[in-house]
Structure formats: structure tokens, C-alpha cells
Design a protein around this motif. Structure first.
Motif, short mmCIF file in Angstrom:
data_model
loop_
_atom_site.label_atom_id
_atom_site.label_comp_id
_atom_site.label_asym_id
_atom_site.label_seq_id
_atom_site.Cartn_x
_atom_site.Cartn_y
_atom_site.Cartn_z
N LYS B 89 0.84 -1.19 0.00
CA LYS B 89 0.00 0.00 0.00
C LYS B 89 0.88 1.25 0.00
O LYS B 89 1.97 1.24 0.57
N CYS B 90 0.41 2.32 -0.58
CA CYS B 90 1.16 3.57 -0.53
C CYS B 90 0.22 4.75 -0.70
O CYS B 90 -0.93 4.60 -1.09
N MET B 91 0.70 5.92 -0.33
CA MET B 91 -0.04 7.16 -0.52
C MET B 91 0.95 8.20 -1.03
O MET B 91 1.71 8.77 -0.25
N PHE B 92 0.93 8.42 -2.34
CA PHE B 92 1.83 9.41 -2.94
C PHE B 92 1.18 10.79 -2.87
O PHE B 92 -0.04 10.90 -2.81
#
Lengths: 509, 509
Positions: B89-92
Motif C-alpha cells: 500500500k502507498c499514498m503518494f
């Protein structure tokens, strides 16, 4: 620290002087101790543990898997709790027109210098500049007036998890002070003040649980001063955390009673007759959460994760010896992971064959995994595993027979002892100050100061003025709900007037 | 339709001519039939079912609880599946600098006219204008090059759920064409093309499951033409849905193989020696999803929700009679909900005492709840409940003895029959066209056209040119994986050249 700075700091981290050899081999060691240079330590831990990636726009960060999972675990808990409170989910737009943003003058004044404005689309100028939400009161409340047609529609409760933008010009810091950040914001409307007050405390209690029971960070519940309350609120409650290393308080989460400030006037009058009885409340858990957890628990080996929020609670590492049956060891590791996972424990195996067990120990210590399990040939023979706690380094042999129970118990213990130890360190920082001299001395010693106060705004302003300097002015953090006894005649530490309450004071993030 | 327009349309809905009496009482009826005025029907259903709130910025919408829950159910399914595929998961960040956005020329050309630009913060102009992400390739791939240090770090897979902004100037439409929208975007890098190809299909299959098994919307899996593929992709696969009422196809979700377009060049060269072997793929499920579901299943009574995504699967309605024991009926309703919930069924009771049962029937029909359960005095006596299906109006008595089993079975049946019926209607629209005349005729009849094609870009451009008009040009939707037999010598419907494949053509959203 932007991209470029980060690359430099990585260079230092790999080739710096401290523990040079180890770091050259592992590329994992930290070049800054937590007590040595707290700011650099914090950045390094976030990057090396793969929580954060620095980005080429200052104040914007990449939140990586290792941090997103923590965020999601808190979100899941909170969503479940508020579902039972019949709070509805929503997703309001990112943009607000300038006209709408201006509707609440006192409210918007607090954000205006930090609002990011969209003025162009493609090559065309927009007819009206659009603000990116710095918060959503003015976005949401006009719609409450549409949706609340009569008293049957009360209470109305909505909540959203979203990104907001505040273009701060002071020093950015991942999680703590970033220009884009993620938060939860709940907005509610009630018929009576009693219901609104109850909601404020109920939500505040959920925030306490997130900090204390999930992140293992002790917090103080209390009320903000008039000077420090949310712009436009009747009153603001908060939970306050404290970072011993820097001697700074940090607002963990807030829950506000807006009274009729946002509701009764232009918005609600349109459709709703029975005015003077609407109260609006909302709460929010902001971005800093994860940063506070890192600051409180981390050490010179890196991150330390409380088991309840750790993406991986247990890491299993095969420790083969030259003359042992490697395959058998890897199989035992895989079987162990399977057993633990079946019991709901978030476990994984590090089966990379191109790293030594020692490298892996450092790697998972850096990432803060609460419990390491090592399995070597001797363990196989004895039908046991070796377990190592991340928080205190304690080592013990666990029999395979009752592995699940023992691991669960250990994880609970780690969770508990992280909280206890953090609370001990926090409590050791609390200093009672009854006079101005005591106050100044305690502030110099980076204490969390508990002081009797006359509760006058002018006095707080004066304290701020008299303490301002390079490291920032002191202010009230909160007036704790849990009030020590106040003997008759106790004087305010700052004004010498009669004290009305005990409040916490200090520098803050 | 903005805020003001919506208020007007609500007025019409309540006081318009069609079914005037009923609507005056209930304020629930729709003033536009699905077959009468599809566009207005669609807006009205979204607003009246409380899925969408219109906002005062055109092209931005408030996504309300009734829709957010559907989104969350799809998200939960997808996240669980990709977790097993070891996607992180990531949040750019939301912002991209102009310089970074420009790095991939062909890619950015497709978005440039629609990019929203932040140029000011507070009252100050920014040094560099910042784009709000229209998509995240150029945001994410530079960081892949940092994080992938050698082949051990492959594959790398990240995914984020986020908001993106494209400032479209054509007619906005909630879910289908909005300026801010929510999506999932996965970005991955592999060592070999085989792995990349496998990922493209694996993700595409998950998208098919979301549409067919959750939303009960039939889709066609296939490959986009060179003209229609994603700017910068080696190839693009998609699932295509079709809206019989408007005769338009709609791209349900896409999965792309980017080859080395985003990876091998300026980004990856920095740290990665073994070039020529990186392949990047990503997929995305976009905002339209929920809109397509509404369009396909909705009817003149409002929304029709497939049970698997319905926030409420069962609504229980007490039907008291004047001489009956009302309390007993309300208690039976509460007990029924408890029983159903215990079995994992999302059930609720409408216990409002200021609405008639008839009003409640209309209300929950408008909101599309799959199954209604009515409990009156006679039902109590007979130890049964009355069940009414939303999809076909069928009524039946269910014994309380085996209620859970019967309800579960009914919900499964509703899910299945919604899909079957949608598929039947979609299939009835498919028309084979072998010549230009047949093609034009079918297009006029709003068909989904299956035609033999020479696969030449110039020919597709020519078809677009020759069919352009008020309702938009026809184009390829996809070349289905499931190819009908192609007899030797079959000619392209448009060019008369030898056909290479069967492709779907039509107008689209």
C-alpha cells in the motif's frame, strides 16, 4: 529535507564515522543517535524503516506501506466504533470556492495565509479561484442545512477520511508538519447541547483509545484554553501527547463543540424553523499520530512498533549452519508462519538467501517488528524456537507445543510494557511550577509543566510573549479533566491572581 | 447540474404532473422515467437515493454514505486479493511539479489541457506552479528507481486509492465524468515481460469479478486498439460495460503493460545496470463503477442494488393495524433484524413512527434495498414474515423457523438474476455488422457492434471521422479475448481489406 537532502543523508548513513564497519556491511545502521540529534534521527528512522519517502516538493511526503498499514488499522477500529454510533460515511470535494470559504470570517482567518489556490486549468485561467480544503467546515455545513429538513433528521452525523492541504512556510517534518496531510474529520448536528457535549467526550475517548491502546502513547485528556481553541468553536477538547526528547507537547487529536457558530446563522435559517437548538460538534484525528508513535518508542536501532498496529507482528528468520539441513530449517520456518497466521497473528518469514541472519536481525530491528523468531538446527532438535523482543532485547526459548499461546501472550506483554515505559518517561517530565521562576526553570529543563492559572487570556498572551525565543514560546497545552486538588488561596504562577485551575504548559509542535 | 439546478429539479419532482398525488404525499417519486429521459432519470435517482449531493462547483460531487459503502466493499475485496499478491500500500502526494510532469512527453500530452494548477498559497505566488495529479505515473516511477537497487528488489508492486483531478470542460456527470474522482491505481515493475503480462491479466480478472460478481454488471474483456490505448503504454487491456438505454459503451477498468516506456529511460538508468529487462504494469478501477451499476439496474422506482454491495441488504418494516398490538410488532421486527445480523446479513428496521408503511416501501425502493420484509399482526400469528424482492417485485411468505437460510438464498438469487437479466439486455444489443451499411444502421439503433476489422489505425480514424455528429463518433471499444471464428477471406467492414480480428465498436462515455 527534500529528495536531494535525503540522498545526502543516506550517504552519510552508509559511510559516516559512527559504527562505520557495521553500516558499511548492512547499510542499515543509523548515523544519528536519538539523544544525539533527535531531528536527524527521526528523519533517518522514517526513511530507513521504509515508512516515508522524501519527495521533490518540500512538505509533501510519500507514505509507504509500512506506515499506511498502521493508518489503516486505526481507521478500521475507528470506523467500526462510529458505525455503531450511526455515523454515516461521506466524501466531500477537495475544492472550495473563495466565497464559501469566506462565509465564516473568524474561522477562515486562522487558515487564510496557508490556503493553496487553483487558478488555472490547462492553459486557461479559472473564472473563480478554487481553494484546496484546509478543513471542511465551510464545505460541509451548507449541505447539512439542505439535508436536515426537520427535527426527525437529527442527529445528523457524517465522517470522512481525506487529504487536506495547508501551505505552511515553517520547517516541514514528516507526519508532524506537512503541507498535504491525511486525517479523519467527523461533523455532526444535534437538537440539544447535552447530546452535543456527550458526542464530544465519546469521540475524545475513541481518540484516547487509539493513542493509548493501539499506539501505546500516553495522553492527557483536557480542554484547550480560549486562545488555543479551534477558530469558531464554543470549546475544544483534546488529547495531548509529550515528546520527552524535545520537551514538546503535541496535540494528538481534537474534538470540538461548535455551538451554533456554524449552524444557526446563514446556513440553517433557510430551511429550519426551530432555531437556537442546533449544536454542531466534530472531531478529528490528524496526521501526526504515526510520527508521535515513532518519536516516543523508537531507539538507536530504529523503529519500535506496538504489536497492535504492526504490519508484521512476528518475523521468522531461518538460521542455517554449514553442516545442517537448510531445507528442513526453511520448512520449519514456513510451518511456523502458517501456524501463527492461522491464529490471526501477522507473521512472515524472511527467506532471502542472499542475506546473513545477522543482516536480517538488523533489518527487522530497524523496521521495528515487535517479535523476532529464530529457528536453527538446535531449535529443531529441541522442538523449540528462539524468540527475541524488539522493545527490550529479551531472549527466550519457546516450545513449539504451545507456540501460539506464548506468542500471543508475549505480544500482549510488549504492547503493555511499551505503554508503561512511555508513561514512566512522560511522567518523569511532569513538573509542578507554582511561581514564575519555577516555571522558567522547568521550561529550560524541557518539562511538561503543571501550573495553577487564573485562566485569563491576557495572561496566556503575556506568558507567550515573555518566553518567545529560538525554540518557540510556551503556551497552554490543556486544562486536564483530571484536576489535582487546588488549595484555597492558590495563586496563578504567572499573574499572581487567584488561580482557577491547573493547566499543562510547555512548548509544542 | 449544479446545486441550484438540483433544487429546481427537486421541486419538479415533488410537484410535477406525472403521478402527482403519490409524489405529493411521499416526495419520493421520480419525475422522469428511465426510458423517457435517461439523463434526468439518472441524476434524480442519484440524488433521491442519497448517493450523491450536487455541489456548488460544477463537476465536483458529494459522495454520500449510500455510495461510499459500495466503494468500501469493492475496496475491501480488492485490497484483500492484492495483499495475497504481495502488493504494498502507498499514498503518494497530490502535487506534481511541472518539470516532473513533462518528463514523459507522449504520456502527458493526453492530460495537459485538463491539468489543474496551484499557483498561489495564501497571498503569495508559488515559485513553481504545481499540478494536481491527473494520474500518478510520473509521480511514482522516479521513486521506483530509488527503491529498486538490484534484481532482488523485483518485482515491486504498489497500490493506492486516491483522488485525482482532470478539469474536463465537457458535460460533467456524477461518477461518469467528474473533475475530481476517486480511483485505485496499482503500479508494478518486473524483471521479465512474462511476469508483467501475467500481472495484467490477473488484475483484469479482479476487475471483472468486481463488475460481474459484485455489481452484477456483465463486461467484455479485451484489448484496446492502438488509437485507444493508454498514452505511453505498450498495450492496454480493459473490461467494457454497455448501457442499453443510451447505446453507449463504457470502459469499466483498465490494466496496462507499459513495457519499458516509463522505466528504462531517465529514471531507471540511474541505479540499475541490467536494463532492457524492466517491465511496468499497472491497473486502475475508476470512478464510473458505481454509476454504471446505477444505470444498468435502476428502474422507474429508483435504485436497484445488488445484494453483495448493498449497504442494507434487508429492510424490515413494521405494519401495525389499528386494533393490533403495535409494540409486539415492533419487537418482532427488532428480533428479526437481530437474527439476520447475527448471520452476517446487513439488515435494519425502519422504526420511524411518523411515516406510513406505504411511504416506507417507496422510500426503501428508491434506495434500492434488495429485500423488504414486512411484519404485521397476521404474520405474527402465523409465525412468518412477508418478503418482497426489489428487483422483480415478487412477494412471498417466509416461515420464521428457517428465516436466515431463506433470506440468504433469496439474496443469492437476486444477485444472480440481476446479472442474468442485465446480461440478457446487453446481449440483445449486440449486433454483428459486416459492411459499412450494416454498421451505420446498427449504430443508429444504439447497438453494441461486433465487426471484422483490418486493425489499421487509419481506418479507425476514418470511421471516427465519418460517424462524428451530435451524439459523438463511433470508435473501437475493444478487441475481445473471446474471438468468434473468422472465416478465411472475411473483409473489414470499413476498409474492405482483409479482416484480422473481431472488434467491438460503438459510441461511448
Amino acid at each position: 529535507m527534500t529528495d536531494a537532502e535525503e540522498r545526502n543523508s543516506e550517504g552519510i548513513s552508509s559511510y559516516g564515522r559512527r559504527k562505520k564497519v557495521v553500516r558499511k556491511e548492512t547499510r542499515l545502521g543509523l548515523s544519528h543517535g536519538k539523544d544525539e540529534d533527535f531531528g536527524k534521527w527521526y528523519s533517518e528512522v522514517l526513511v530507513n524503516s521504509e515508512m516515508i519517502g522524501y519527495y521533490d516538493i518540500s512538505g509533501c511526503y510519500i507514505i509507504r506501506h509500512w506506515a499506511v498499514v498502521i493508518w489503516d488499522i486505526m481507521k478500521e477500529f475507528f470506523d467500526k466504533e462510529i458505525e455503531e454510533m450511526e455515523v454515516e460515511k461521506c466524501m466531500f470535494p477537495l475544492f472550495v470556492t473563495s466565497a464559501v470559504l469566506q462565509k465564516e470570517k473568524t474561522h477562515v482567518a486562522g487558515f487564510e495565509p496557508e490556503v493553496a489556490w487553483v487558478t488555472k486549468a490547462g492553459k486557461s485561467d479559472l473564472d473563480v479561484d478554487l481553494a484546496i480544503r484546509p478543513t471542511s467546515e465551510t464545505v460541509i455545513y451548507p449541505y447539512f442545512s439542505k439535508w436536515i429538513r426537520n427535527h426527525h433528521d437529527l442527529p445528523m452525523k457524517v465522517n470522512q477520511w481525506c487529504n487536506v492541504v495547508r501551505w505552511e512556510f515553517s520547517n516541514p517534518m514528516p507526519f508532524i508538519r506537512s503541507r498535504e496531510f491525511y486525517w479523519q474529520e467527523g461533523h455532526t448536528a444535534f437538537a440539544t447541547k447535552e447530546e452535543a457535549d456527550a458526542e464530544v467526550s465519546e469521540i475524545l475517548e475513541l481518540y484516547r483509545q487509539i493513542y493509548e491502546e493501539f499506539l501505546a502513547v500516553p495522553v492527557i485528556k483536557g480542554k484547550k484554553s480560549e486562545l488555543e481553541k479551534f477558530a469558531g468553536a464554543l470549546y475544544t477538547c483534546s488529547i495531548e501527547a509529550f515528546i520527552p526528547n524535545t520537551g514538546r507537547g503535541i496535540q494528538g487529536a481534537t474534538s470540538h463543540c461548535l455551538g451554533q457558530n456554524f449552524s444557526a446563522k446563514e446556513f440553517f435559517d433557510i430551511t429550519f424553523q426551530n432555531e437556537k437548538r442546533r449544536r454542531t460538534v466534530f472531531g478529528r484525528i490528524p496526521g501526526p499520530t504515526i510520527g508521535v508513535m515513532v518519536m516516543v518508542h523508537g531507539d538507536d536501532k530504529g523503529l519500535v512498533l506496538p504489536p497492535k498496529v504492526a504490519s508484521q507482528q512476528v518475523i521468522v528468520i531461518p538460521v542455517p549452519y554449514r553442516d545442517a539441513n537448510t531445507q528442513e530449517i526453511f520448512d520449519a520456518c514456513a510451518a511456523t508462519v502458517k501456524t501463527l497466521r492461522k491464529a490471526g497473528i501477522r507473521a512472515n518469514v524472511d527467506k532471502r538467501d542472499y542475506h546473513t541472519p545477522g543482516w536480517k536481525y538488523s533489518y527487522w530491528e530497524m523496521k521495528g517488528v515487535p517479535l523476532r523468531i529464530e529457528i536453527g538446527p538446535k531449535d529443531l532438535t529441541n522442538n523449540q524456537v528462539r524468540a527475541v523482543r524488539r522493545d527490550n532485547g529479551a531472549k527466550m526459548d519457546l516450545s513449539m507445543v504451545s507456540l501460539v499461546e506464548q506468542v500471543k501472550e508475549l505480544l500482549d506483554k510488549i504492547q503493555e510494557s511499551l505503554f508503561d515505559s512511555a508513561k514512566q518517561r512522560r511522567d518523569a517530565c511532569i513538573q509542578v511550577a507554582r511561581t514564575w521562576d519555577e516555571f522558567v526553570e522547568a521550561l529550560g529543563q524541557k518539562k511538561l509543566i503543571l501550573a495553577p492559572w487564573c485562566d485569563e487570556e491576557e495572561v496566556e498572551k503575556d506568558v507567550k510573549e515573555r518566553t518567545k525565543g529560538d525554540t518557540g514560546a510556551a503556551k497552554t497545552l490543556c486544562t486536564p479533566f483530571d484536576q489535582p486538588e487546588m488549595h484555597e488561596g492558590t495563586k496563578c504562577f504567572a499573574s499572581g491572581k487567584l488561580a482557577k485551575k491547573w493547566s499543562y504548559w510547555g512548548r509544542s509542535y
